[in-house]
Structures are given as structure tokens and as C-alpha cells.
Design an enzyme around this catalytic site. Structure first.
Site, short mmCIF file in Angstrom:
data_model
loop_
_atom_site.label_atom_id
_atom_site.label_comp_id
_atom_site.label_asym_id
_atom_site.label_seq_id
_atom_site.Cartn_x
_atom_site.Cartn_y
_atom_site.Cartn_z
N CYS A 113 -10.96 32.61 -23.88
CA CYS A 113 -9.64 33.54 -23.59
C CYS A 113 -10.06 35.18 -24.12
CB CYS A 113 -8.56 33.18 -24.33
SG CYS A 113 -7.92 31.82 -24.03
N HIS A 251 -4.20 39.48 -24.64
CA HIS A 251 -4.41 38.07 -24.11
C HIS A 251 -2.94 37.56 -24.13
CE1 HIS A 251 -5.27 34.01 -23.49
NE2 HIS A 251 -5.22 33.60 -24.79
N ASN A 281 -0.66 31.38 -19.94
CA ASN A 281 -1.99 31.63 -20.56
C ASN A 281 -2.85 31.49 -19.47
OD1 ASN A 281 -4.18 31.81 -21.93
ND2 ASN A 281 -3.79 30.71 -23.64
#
Length: 324
Positions: A113, A251, A281
Site C-alpha cells: 500500500c 492511503h 482499499n
């Protein structure tokens, strides 16, 4: 050339949208449960013919169009992904070929990520040392292909997508002015936290792709602390305060993490770009995807001071301050 600036951005999403209610028909969950704990309402899932490379290519084309450039103008492609099309070659080389800019530098970065921030830092460093004039920095993922769709604690959290930005080398801005550019970046990693967020497969260990595994409560705790600390580091390095930031593009892991991090730093919620409700996500794609969304809807404007931040498996984490 001893600096780089961000010229434009682009993004791409799969055709299929999957709502929480659709997932609730497959696993023991509900729209209310997912929204309350994550803020996610839907996600995009790649279908037949859609891969990390195709999404990355579409995002790259959009970014090039955004700044009026063509494939021949790109010298470097750095693609952040944890879900490459193949073990090798690098998915970046497939994007390079699809765009028609063969012969330059193209490679992948694996930092999950945080991958986009790692890729941004690598590209910025390469431009500063004269390795090229312009770089495409891409975050692209098809996390739906490594999810255990029977595990309600993880399968509801992720989606697929891609985002890209174009960086251009430039002379260093003089001290005290507000010239555009990448101002400061700090990156970290801690392999001791491997078992809190990982994929239980790989060519060297199981000869399989594997599925994502996560201990969500522990990841949440580490995320808030690590992200708050690295944001402070970048602010100190750039000699600016939290009040000077126009936008934070985090993020998009979980709305509760976004809120907790902003609160810890004293950053107003209205300065935080949030797209997790729409995209879920998307790992390395989430920061550039959220950034492009906010640029195109008019929130982020030229001259704004923007903070990128992310944390992912490894753990890896980092932040980057950019003046547009």
C-alpha cells in the site's frame, strides 16, 4: 536537474462495481457492518480482460493526456504493485510496450500500500540525478485476485484500480518561494510486523499466489502511530506546519484510520481527501487514484500544498509533500 515537479495525473477503474449488499449475499456481513467499521460502500472489481497492466496503461494514458504529452516524452516508468500480471517480467514493461515508449527505463516496485510513495521517491531521485527528463509513476492493483472470498474480515476491504502521475525534472526552487515540486519524502519499513499483514503464498515458498491475511486490529494501531510520526518527519524536513497543508491525500484503507490520523495531527477533516467509500482499499493505487479524483473534481488546484501518506504490509510506510 536537481528537482522534479508533478505535471498531471490520471486514473482507471474496472467496469464492474460491487456493492456491500452484493457481498452480503455471498458472505456473513451487511452493508451496515461494513460502513460502520470501514466507511466502504462499494468497490470496483476487475473482470475478464482487465489486469493490473491494462488498468495501469489506461491510467498512464489519462495522465499523459492531462499534461499534453505523448509516449515519446517519457524516459522512466516506475510501477508500484503487489499484484503483477506475472512473476516476471515487470508489469511496467507491459505498460511501456502498450504505450509505445519502448527503450527507456521500466520496472516495478513492491511495497504494497506504500508502493506509490516508494515509486514516487525512486522516480524523483532518478530525475534529480539526470537519469531522464520525465517519468510516469503508477500505482495499480487487482487485489480481488488474491482475496479469500470466504473471509468476511478481508474480502470486503479491497478493490481494484490504478492511478498515475507524470513527473518532470526541473531546477531547484529558491528558498522561501512557492515553486512547484516534490519538497520532501520520508520512507520506512519494519519487517518484524510481517505476520500482521501478508499473503500466504509465493513462488519461492509455496509455488502458489496465495491469499491476503490480516490482523486488522493490530494493523489499525500501527497505522495511526506510524503515519502520524512520518507526517511529522516530512513537515519538519520541509520546514512547514500542519496548518500550511492545503490537502492530505492518504492511503484509502479505512475511514477510521483516516480520521484518527488527522485528529492526532490536528488536521481538519475537511482537508483530507476521502474516496474509500467509493473505491475501498486499492493498495498502491489508492493514493494516486484519490489524488486524481480530487484534482478532476476541482478540490485540488495548482499552487496547493499536498501531503501524500500511506502504510502497507511489511510494514512499509511513508509520506511525501508536494507543491502543485
Amino acid at each position: 536537474m536537481i528537482g522534479s515537479r508533478l505535471l498531471g495525473s490520471g486514473s482507471a477503474l474496472p467496469r464492474r462495481v460491487v456493492t456491500n449488499d452484493e457481498l452480503a449475499a455471498r458472505v456473513d456481513t451487511s452493508d451496515e457492518w461494513i460502513v460502520e467499521r470501514t466507511g466502504i460502500r462499494q468497490r470496483y472489481i476487475a473482470g475478464e480482460g482487465e489486469t493490473t497492466a491494462t488498468l495501469a496503461t489506461d491510467a498512464a494514458r489519462a495522465a499523459l493526456a492531462d499534461c499534453g504529452l505523448g509516449p515519446a516524452d517519457i524516459d522512466i516508468i516506475v510501477l508500484a504493485t503487489a499484484t503483477p500480471d506475472n512473476t516476471f517480467p515487470a508489469t511496467a514493461t507491459k505498460v511501456q510496450h502498450a504505450l509505445g515508449c519502448n527503450g527507456g527505463i521500466a520496472f516495478d516496485v513492491a511495497a504494497v500500500c506504500s508502493g506509490f510513495l516508494y515509486a514516487l521517491c525512486v522516480a524523483d531521485s532518478m530525475l534529480r540525478t539526470g537519469m531522464g527528463r520525465r517519468a510516469l509513476v503508477i500505482g495499480a492493483e487487482t487485489f480481488s485476485r488474491i482475496l479469500d472470498w470466504s473471509d468476511r474480515t478481508t474480502c470486503v476491504l479491497f478493490g481494484d484500480g490504478a492511478g498515475a502521475v507524470v513527473l518532470e525534472a526541473q531546477g531547484e526552487a529558491s528558498e522561501g518561494d512557492k515553486a512547484p515540486g516534490v519538497l520532501a519524502t520520508r520512507l520506512h519499513a519494519d519487517g518484524a510486523s510481517h505476520d500482521l499483514l501478508y499473503v500466504d503464498g509465493g513462488p519461492s515458498t509455496t509455488q502458489t499466489v496465495g491469499h491476503l491475511r490480516m490482523k486488522g486490529r493490530e494493523v489499525f494501531r500501527h497505522a495511526v502511530v506510524n503515519l502520524s510520526d512520518v507526517l511529522k518527519e516530512v513537515l519538519e524536513e520541509a520546514k512547514v506546519s500542519a496548518e500550511d497543508i492545503d490537502w492530505v491525500v492518504p492511503h484509502q484503507a479505512n475511514a477510521r484510520i483516516l480520521d484518527a490520523t488527522a485528529k492526532k495531527l490536528g488536521i481538519p477533516r475537511e482537508k483530507v481527501i476521502v474516496t474509500v467509500h467509493e473505491h475501498a482499499n486499492t493498495s498502491a493505487a489508492s493514493v494516486p487514484l484519490a489524488f486524481d479524483t480530487a484534482r478532476r473534481d476541482g478540490r485540488i488546484k495548482p499552487g496547493d500544498l499536498v501531503m501524500f501518506e500511506a502504510m502497507g504490509g511489511g510494514f512499509t510506510w511513508g509520506a511525501s509533500l508536494v507543491r502543485l
